[in-house]
Enzyme design. Structure first.
Site, short mmCIF file in Angstrom:
data_model
loop_
_atom_site.label_atom_id
_atom_site.label_comp_id
_atom_site.label_asym_id
_atom_site.label_seq_id
_atom_site.Cartn_x
_atom_site.Cartn_y
_atom_site.Cartn_z
N CYS A 135 -2.23 -0.43 7.50
CA CYS A 135 -1.66 0.62 7.48
C CYS A 135 -1.75 1.52 8.59
O CYS A 135 -0.36 2.34 8.97
CB CYS A 135 -1.97 1.45 6.19
N CYS A 144 -6.13 1.82 5.81
CA CYS A 144 -6.86 0.54 6.43
C CYS A 144 -6.33 0.13 7.67
O CYS A 144 -5.25 0.48 8.30
CB CYS A 144 -6.36 -0.68 5.50
N GLU A 181 1.14 3.77 2.08
CA GLU A 181 1.58 4.26 3.52
C GLU A 181 2.93 3.64 3.57
O GLU A 181 3.89 4.04 3.84
CB GLU A 181 0.52 4.08 4.41
N HIS A 198 0.91 -1.37 0.09
CA HIS A 198 -0.15 0.00 0.00
C HIS A 198 0.86 1.23 0.06
O HIS A 198 2.20 1.15 0.17
CB HIS A 198 -0.97 0.02 1.24
#
Length: 364
Positions: free
Chosen positions: A93, A84, A61, A59
């Site tokens: 994250c 998330c 992040e 992801h």
């Protein structure tokens, strides 16, 4: 914590605009995950940024934290979407941001995923991380419209397309009705969708490859989904080539074990829709199963009969009519009934003329 506009400065909007542009890079090619833009700022300078990876993981992040040229401790993180909070194929994250000891998180909109929505603020508050949401939400809602639809309705976002001559004639046997510019746009639609839905009739009559053949984008060719209730697809067609079969899904209602075994030997995935419903319910069952397979966006690319079924049942969110510049009397097949239904079914219509003499009419 507030989403009021007066809580955000011009510099906040600047950094969120950067995050938005980062997110737009990979929209449509991050599988079932949304494409998120992330910008990390410390001491009034950007120390890292990232976008959700093309495969959907890692992801944004975690990528941005990993790529930072200095410690992100005490930094402000700008995100287009709520981070998330759940464990999936990767850790949440929110946990990565907490562990990195960031000072502030500003995200634009809540993630509509039930596993995440409205949970990030609570988790960050427990660790004294300031959290704000709502910045540029109207702009960023638009880029996540398909993702929001999927998570809200538990159905994939469906785009339809069909091509015809200037006088609305339709041809089988894979005859080209539009110019190369229109065909490139058609391939872009394949690129932006995780899967293509087609019919066994289209497979047998046109022998299509249904791949994205634009330079540099071939690896993003979508999964092919065939609606073939009685398993009538010709296994000698291109789509059953070993290079395609691992990205091929067939929905059927057949009880013929011999046929089923033949199809399985090609390497494709078969799913039986067992409900004794009418055709409309069959298509809805297919779409619901597609969503459960974590396919969020599909392109309906087939003959006029199945296309008409999808339109008549209100199962297509947006539709593209590719209209060639030349008339033809070589076919009796007409799609005028489809165009009339499109005019009645959709509130908006836009005509694009950038494809030379062809026309692309978008209904939405």
């Amino acid at each position: 914590m507030s989403s009021k506009k007066d809580k955000f400065s011009a510099i906040d909007r600047f950094y969120m605009t950067l995050a938005k542009n980062l997110a737009k890079r990979n929209i449509g090619i991050t599988n079932e995950n949304p494409s998120v833009g992330c910008v990390i700022v410390k001491n009034n300078k950007i120390i890292s940024y990232s976008t959700t990876n093309q495969s959907g993981r890692p992801h944004a992040e975690t990528l941005a934290i990993k790529r930072a040229k200095e410690s992100v401790k005490g930094s402000t993180v700008y995100l287009t979407l709520e981070p998330c909070s759940h464990f999936g194929k990767t850790p949440p994250c929110t946990k990565a941001l907490i562990r990195s000891k960031v000072k502030k998180v500003i995200y634009s909109i809540n993630d509509p995923d039930d596993r995440t929505t409205n949970k990030a603020k609570f988790k960050f508050k427990q660790h004294k991380i300031k959290t704000y949401s709502g910045l540029m939400s109207s702009d960023i809602n638009r880029i996540y419209s398909k993702y929001i639809y999927c998570k809200t309705n538990k159905m994939p976002y469906v785009t339809g397309k069909i091509a015809c001559t200037k006088n609305y004639r339709f041809f089988y046997n894979n005859i080209k009705l539009t110019n190369s510019h229109s065909q490139s746009v058609s391939h872009l639609l394949r690129y932006y969708n995780q899967a293509i839905i087609t019919s066994y009739k289209t497979i047998n009559s046109d022998n299509p490859r249904l791949t994205c053949r634009l330079n540099g984008l071939k690896k993003f060719s979508p999964i092919v989904i065939i609606i073939d209730r009685n398993l009538k697809s010709n296994l000698k067609m291109n789509i059953f080539n070993k290079n395609h079969s691992n990205k091929l899904i067939i929905f059927h209602k057949s009880k013929n074990k011999q046929k089923i075994n033949k199809f399985k030997h090609t390497g494709c995935r078969l799913y039986e829709i067992v409900e004794n419903f009418n055709y409309n319910d069959f298509l809805i069952s297919v779409l619901k199963k597609i969503y459960l397979l974590k396919i969020n966006t599909v392109l309906v690319e087939c003959g006029k009969l199945l296309t008409a079924e999808f339109i008549n049942k209100g199962l297509i969110n947006e539709f593209y009519l590719f209209k060639g510049s030349k008339k033809s009397e070589l076919s009796r097949e007409s799609i005028l009934n489809i165009t009339k239904k499109l005019d009645k079914s959709y509130k908006k219509k836009v005509v694009d003329t950038f494809v030379s003499n062809d026309r692309i009419i978008k209904y939405y």
